[in-house]
Design an enzyme around this catalytic site. Structure first.
Site, PDB file in Angstrom:
ATOM      1  N   HIS A  57      32.759  44.383  32.378  1.00  0.00           N
ATOM      2  CA  HIS A  57      34.012  43.703  32.055  1.00  0.00           C
ATOM      3  C   HIS A  57      33.682  42.363  31.411  1.00  0.00           C
ATOM      4  CE1 HIS A  57      36.754  45.913  35.163  1.00  0.00           C
ATOM      5  NE2 HIS A  57      35.932  46.749  34.547  1.00  0.00           N
ATOM      6  N   GLU A  59      34.691  39.365  32.015  1.00  0.00           N
ATOM      7  CA  GLU A  59      34.411  38.297  32.963  1.00  0.00           C
ATOM      8  C   GLU A  59      32.998  38.408  33.526  1.00  0.00           C
ATOM      9  OE1 GLU A  59      38.842  39.387  33.492  1.00  0.00           O
ATOM     10  OE2 GLU A  59      36.961  40.404  32.979  1.00  0.00           O
ATOM     11  N   CYS A  87      40.501  41.601  37.588  1.00  0.00           N
ATOM     12  CA  CYS A  87      40.532  42.751  38.488  1.00  0.00           C
ATOM     13  C   CYS A  87      39.796  42.345  39.766  1.00  0.00           C
ATOM     14  CB  CYS A  87      39.864  43.950  37.822  1.00  0.00           C
ATOM     15  SG  CYS A  87      38.057  43.867  37.754  1.00  0.00           S
TER      16      CYS A  87
END
Length: 159
Positions: A57, A59, A87
């Site tokens: 992801h 991040e 998330c």
């Protein structure tokens, strides 16, 4: 209070979002930037599809870059700018990295038709025996002996 610099960093995250999701199609449309003391330490888009890695992801990618840049797992005082609400995995990564603040541009509800962040969050909040993956303990006593050994180490990693 949100500053002009905060907005600029978020715009960078949104540009990375577009690059990853629309232009490169390397993963979902997510971008993230990690900043500390005005310096960008990491900036990345989602690369789940390109890397064949469900943890890639934006991040997590940006946090990994930032950690390499500073030579530490500890990003205390840093700010994470994410194009989407973190998330559960990305929130945990930011938490473990000791990031001080998270800003996000879009909410889970903005893309609930595409990604199931809210469902995963709800599943994790359920009692273990009711979760989709049905986690259950196995060989706990054997693992506890390793924890006991680890506790005895004077220089054991603590984070």
């Amino acid at each position: 209070m949100v500053s002009a610099a905060d907005r600029a960093h978020m715009r960078q995250a949104i540009a990375l979002m577009r690059q990853a999701g629309v232009v490169d199609r390397s993963g979902g449309p997510f971008g993230a930037v990690v900043v500390r003391d005005g310096t960008v330490l990491g900036a990345a888009g989602n690369s789940v599809l390109r890397d064949h890695d469900p943890t890639a992801h934006a991040e997590v990618n940006a946090i990994r870059q930032a950690c390499r840049a500073v030579g530490s797992h500890d990003l205390s005082g840093a700010v994470l700018y994410a194009s989407g609400e973190c998330c559960p995995m990305c929130y945990a990564a930011a938490y473990w990295a000791r990031i001080a603040k998270v800003y996000f541009a879009s909410r889970w509800s903005d893309y609930a038709d595409l990604f199931d962040d809210a469902r995963i969050h709800a599943d994790m909040a359920s009692p273990a025996e009711q979760r989709q993956l049905a986690p259950e303990p196995l060989l706990r006593e054997e693992a506890l002996t390793v924890w006991a050994e680890f506790r005895q180490l004077e220089d054991g990693a603590r984070y």
